[in-house]
Motif scaffolding. Structure first.
Motif, mmCIF file in Angstrom:
data_model
loop_
_atom_site.group_PDB
_atom_site.id
_atom_site.type_symbol
_atom_site.label_atom_id
_atom_site.label_comp_id
_atom_site.label_asym_id
_atom_site.label_seq_id
_atom_site.Cartn_x
_atom_site.Cartn_y
_atom_site.Cartn_z
ATOM 1 N N PHE A 298 41.663 23.446 34.208
ATOM 2 C CA PHE A 298 40.304 23.293 34.727
ATOM 3 C C PHE A 298 40.223 23.806 36.173
ATOM 4 C CE2 PHE A 298 37.092 20.255 36.627
ATOM 5 C CZ PHE A 298 35.981 20.929 36.133
ATOM 6 N N SER A 299 41.218 23.486 36.976
ATOM 7 C CA SER A 299 41.229 23.920 38.382
ATOM 8 C C SER A 299 41.347 25.440 38.467
ATOM 9 C CB SER A 299 42.399 23.278 39.127
ATOM 10 O OG SER A 299 42.366 21.882 38.965
ATOM 11 N N ARG A 300 42.192 26.001 37.585
ATOM 12 C CA ARG A 300 42.337 27.452 37.552
ATOM 13 C C ARG A 300 40.984 28.090 37.207
ATOM 14 N NH1 ARG A 300 46.404 28.742 33.230
ATOM 15 N NH2 ARG A 300 47.754 27.387 34.453
ATOM 16 N N LEU A 301 40.272 27.463 36.283
ATOM 17 C CA LEU A 301 38.956 27.976 35.891
ATOM 18 C C LEU A 301 38.006 27.994 37.094
ATOM 19 C CD1 LEU A 301 36.800 28.820 33.821
ATOM 20 C CD2 LEU A 301 36.467 26.397 33.302
ATOM 21 N N LEU A 302 38.009 26.903 37.854
ATOM 22 C CA LEU A 302 37.115 26.850 39.017
ATOM 23 C C LEU A 302 37.494 27.910 40.053
ATOM 24 C CD1 LEU A 302 36.580 23.008 39.483
ATOM 25 C CD2 LEU A 302 34.959 24.699 38.655
ATOM 26 N N ASP A 303 38.778 28.133 40.240
ATOM 27 C CA ASP A 303 39.220 29.196 41.159
ATOM 28 C C ASP A 303 38.690 30.552 40.704
ATOM 29 O OD1 ASP A 303 40.594 27.370 42.660
ATOM 30 O OD2 ASP A 303 42.583 27.889 41.873
ATOM 31 N N GLN A 304 38.809 30.789 39.386
ATOM 32 C CA GLN A 304 38.371 32.083 38.855
ATOM 33 C C GLN A 304 36.859 32.237 38.964
ATOM 34 O OE1 GLN A 304 40.113 31.669 34.984
ATOM 35 N NE2 GLN A 304 42.121 32.439 35.619
ATOM 36 N N LEU A 305 36.133 31.162 38.670
ATOM 37 C CA LEU A 305 34.671 31.229 38.795
ATOM 38 C C LEU A 305 34.279 31.473 40.246
ATOM 39 C CD1 LEU A 305 33.551 28.340 36.401
ATOM 40 C CD2 LEU A 305 33.273 30.799 36.038
ATOM 41 N N HIS A 306 34.997 30.834 41.150
ATOM 42 C CA HIS A 306 34.710 31.019 42.573
ATOM 43 C C HIS A 306 34.857 32.499 42.949
ATOM 44 C CE1 HIS A 306 34.315 29.820 46.765
ATOM 45 N NE2 HIS A 306 35.278 30.695 47.025
ATOM 46 N N LEU A 307 35.926 33.116 42.500
ATOM 47 C CA LEU A 307 36.122 34.545 42.776
ATOM 48 C C LEU A 307 35.004 35.372 42.132
ATOM 49 C CD1 LEU A 307 39.976 35.067 42.277
ATOM 50 C CD2 LEU A 307 38.694 35.027 44.421
ATOM 51 N N ALA A 308 34.659 35.004 40.886
ATOM 52 C CA ALA A 308 33.642 35.774 40.166
ATOM 53 C C ALA A 308 32.304 35.759 40.902
ATOM 54 C CB ALA A 308 33.470 35.228 38.752
ATOM 55 N N PHE A 309 32.001 34.644 41.549
ATOM 56 C CA PHE A 309 30.719 34.534 42.262
ATOM 57 C C PHE A 309 30.848 34.931 43.735
ATOM 58 C CE2 PHE A 309 29.816 31.523 38.731
ATOM 59 C CZ PHE A 309 28.684 32.159 38.250
ATOM 60 N N ASN A 310 32.036 35.366 44.123
ATOM 61 C CA ASN A 310 32.224 35.742 45.524
ATOM 62 C C ASN A 310 32.839 37.139 45.628
ATOM 63 O OD1 ASN A 310 31.617 33.404 47.635
ATOM 64 N ND2 ASN A 310 32.358 32.467 45.733
ATOM 65 N N GLY A 311 32.185 38.077 44.990
ATOM 66 C CA GLY A 311 32.563 39.472 45.191
ATOM 67 C C GLY A 311 33.426 40.083 44.109
ATOM 68 N N GLN A 312 33.929 39.275 43.160
ATOM 69 C CA GLN A 312 34.755 39.848 42.094
ATOM 70 C C GLN A 312 34.209 39.455 40.715
ATOM 71 O OE1 GLN A 312 39.013 39.176 42.677
ATOM 72 N NE2 GLN A 312 38.623 38.746 44.823
ATOM 73 N N PRO A 313 32.993 39.936 40.392
ATOM 74 C CA PRO A 313 32.355 39.482 39.149
ATOM 75 C C PRO A 313 33.202 39.706 37.899
ATOM 76 C CG PRO A 313 31.122 41.286 40.182
ATOM 77 C CD PRO A 313 32.146 40.865 41.150
ATOM 78 N N LYS A 314 34.065 40.699 37.924
ATOM 79 C CA LYS A 314 34.858 40.983 36.726
ATOM 80 C C LYS A 314 35.802 39.824 36.381
ATOM 81 C CE LYS A 314 37.007 44.993 34.554
ATOM 82 N NZ LYS A 314 37.739 44.152 33.640
#
Lengths: 365, 169
Positions: A298-314
């Motif tokens: 779950f934490s890994r997911l939040l990290d990835q979502l954070h990146l996705a919404f902060n300049g790395q949508p892919k």
């Protein structure tokens, strides 16, 4: 959760960013509640309830994306990867609705009551009570005010590449449009209100028939948002489950659903411990470890979502894969009865964000 | 459900997964039922008794050598133990040999009657859901085709670390 305050007029760009961040948190905070109930359904049973809850979950993720896109478009940065992002359940929702608490429950009549409260149309509660729709209407008012005051500066250049595109979204109603101006920002927020409460305007008539065709076809997620006559709002989709009947042509809010029966068998549901906390598993190392594993993913997911919404949508593609892994580990956990539990309850995830340091197994030993 | 706890304990030793992980598949009941369908109850009782008598290490784990010698190499218990392992990993019930079935199997299912086609089916997948829950998939770092989708684009990702734990000779 970030500091909660009553709804207040949005007068500055900081106010706007604060409220849009709250919106992202608000949308996300409904997900553990809905997912807990969804995954509590035993394999292959309660298929209608499963598809209804799942369809709402897909659209909550759409709402989150819309709110995040407006935040990004106005020069803000959504923050998703911190322990504060996730509430401890039971909790008030981040938009400061104080009249109910979101909880982590198995699928049950009680859970459906909670879902109805979450999606409650603003016109059905006293004017002083906050609903998600009213929260967004306040943001829309702020957007209009700031658009007039700041003009083109409200939507700075260079945000388009950071926003999430529609190609990442499937399985629910609505279209993700990139936000470039006031109109597209309002379109994105209106979609949230319309899908959730289903009553986006003030001239609402509770006796007016829903725009339904012969069948209600709630599973359809492919229609465009404002051309989807067969899709009910979340509130009414959940009301079908609660009443055990479908809405059909001619039904209105006041008539309630009068269509075919929907059977829900509450015995075909894992008897999850309500509002579980990690301390609940302290005497059961194997369950503790499984819940820990859920939290790591779950934490890994939040990290990835954070990146996705902060300049790395892919990164959203990777995040979707992590969502599937999360589902798998949660279901493994939920099939385990808690030993010696007098109520015959089963283990359930606690939905906690762990810092990278906390993610080593030794931290729970 | 016949001796489900014993079934899980034995399965945990045979598969090297903790009981919670096995319960987490959600199909342990089906496997136990399948076992009872093909193996006589008194034989199962003896199997669980044999398992309970195996020498254990200090950490409470069954001593691998004892498991090999007294259970897996035993003419009566070995085929059952191997079939239990195969059920968990591959979700398939493998047909026992006729000899074994005549001696230890359930007659209604396993006695070949001369002139009558044997009702014993060939190897079969235990259920739709069991196939999805096979332990071989996560062990390989893969997934059952058409179910438990891992997400768009995962085909370009390296397999998970767990595959490194298989030592092929």
């Amino acid at each position: 959760m970030y500091c909660r305050q009553p709804l207040r007029t949005i007068e500055t760009i900081d106010d706007l960013h604060y409220n849009l961040q709250l919106a992202v948190e608000l949308e996300f905070s409904t997900l553990p509640t809905y997912l807990q109930a969804l995954y509590s359904i035993k394999e292959g049973s309660n298929t209608i309830a499963y598809s209804v809850i799942r369809s709402v979950i897909m659209e909550e993720m759409f709402h989150l994306t819309n709110a995040a896109n407006v935040l990004i478009a106005t020069g803000g940065s959504p923050a998703l990867n911190s322990p504060e992002f996730i509430p401890i359940y039971p909790t008030f929702l981040p938009d400061n609705e104080k009249w109910f608490e979101a909880r982590l429950l198995k699928l049950s009549p009680q859970a459906l009551m909670l879902f109805l409260a979450i999606e409650m149309p603003g016109d059905l509660v006293p004017i002083s009570m906050i609903t998600i729709g009213k929260f967004y209407e306040n943001i829309e008012k702020g957007l209009k005010y700031l658009d007039e005051k700041m003009g083109a500066d409200l939507f700075p250049c260079g945000t388009l590449d950071k926003q999430i595109e529609h190609k990442y979204y499937y399985g629910g109603g609505g279209i993700i449009n990139k936000v470039t101006n006031l109109d597209s920002a309002l379109f994105a927020l209106n979609a949230i209100i319309a899908q959730g409460e289903g009553a986006p305007n003030k001239h609402w008539d509770p006796d007016k028939s829903f725009p339904l065709e012969d069948t209600t076809g709630i599973e359809s997620g492919d229609h465009q948002l404002f051309m989807q006559p067969r899709e009910l709002s979340h509130f009414y989709r959940f009301n079908e489950l609660k009443k055990g009947r479908r809405y059909v042509l001619g039904d209105s809010h006041n008539s309630g659903p009068t269509g075919p029966e929907i059977n829900i068998n509450y015995d075909d549901v894992y008897n999850l411990k309500p509002d579980p906390q990690s301390g609940d598993y302290i005497h059961y190392p194997e369950l503790e470890e499984m819940n820990f594993n859920v939290n790591v993913i779950f934490s890994r997911l939040l990290d990835q979502l954070h990146l996705a919404f902060n300049g790395q949508p892919k990164t959203l593609e990777t995040a979707v894969c992590t969502m599937f892994s999360l589902k798998e580990v949660i279901q493994i956990l939920m099939r385990n009865p808690i030993p010696d539990n007098e109520l015959g309850e089963y283990a359930a995830p606690t939905w906690e964000y762990l810092s990278p340091e906390e993610r080593t197994l030794s931290s729970i030993r | 459900m016949y001796r489900l706890d014993d079934f899980y304990d034995l399965s945990a030793t045979l598969t090297d997964y903790p009981v919670t992980r096995l319960i987490g598949t959600g199909v342990g009941n089906e496997y136990n039922q399948t076992l009872s369908q093909w193996v006589r109850q008194d034989v199962l009782d003896e199997l669980y008794h044999c398992f309970s008598q195996l020498e254990r290490n200090n950490d409470g784990q069954v001593c691998p050598q004892a498991l090999r010698h007294q259970l897996l190499s035993n003419e009566k218990y070995g085929p059952i133990a191997r079939n239990i392992i195969k059920m968990w990993y591959l979700s398939i019930w493998y047909k026992m040999t006729d000899n074994w079935s005549m001696t230890y199997g359930i007659p209604a299912y396993s006695s070949p009657v001369i002139g009558v086609e044997s009702p014993t089916p060939e190897d079969y997948i235990i259920s739709n859901n069991a196939y999805i829950q096979g332990l071989v998939w996560p062990l390989m770092g893969s997934h059952p085709m058409g179910a438990k989708q891992p997400g768009y684009g995962t085909w370009s990702d390296a397999p998970l670390n767990s595959i490194a734990s298989i030592h092929l000779q």
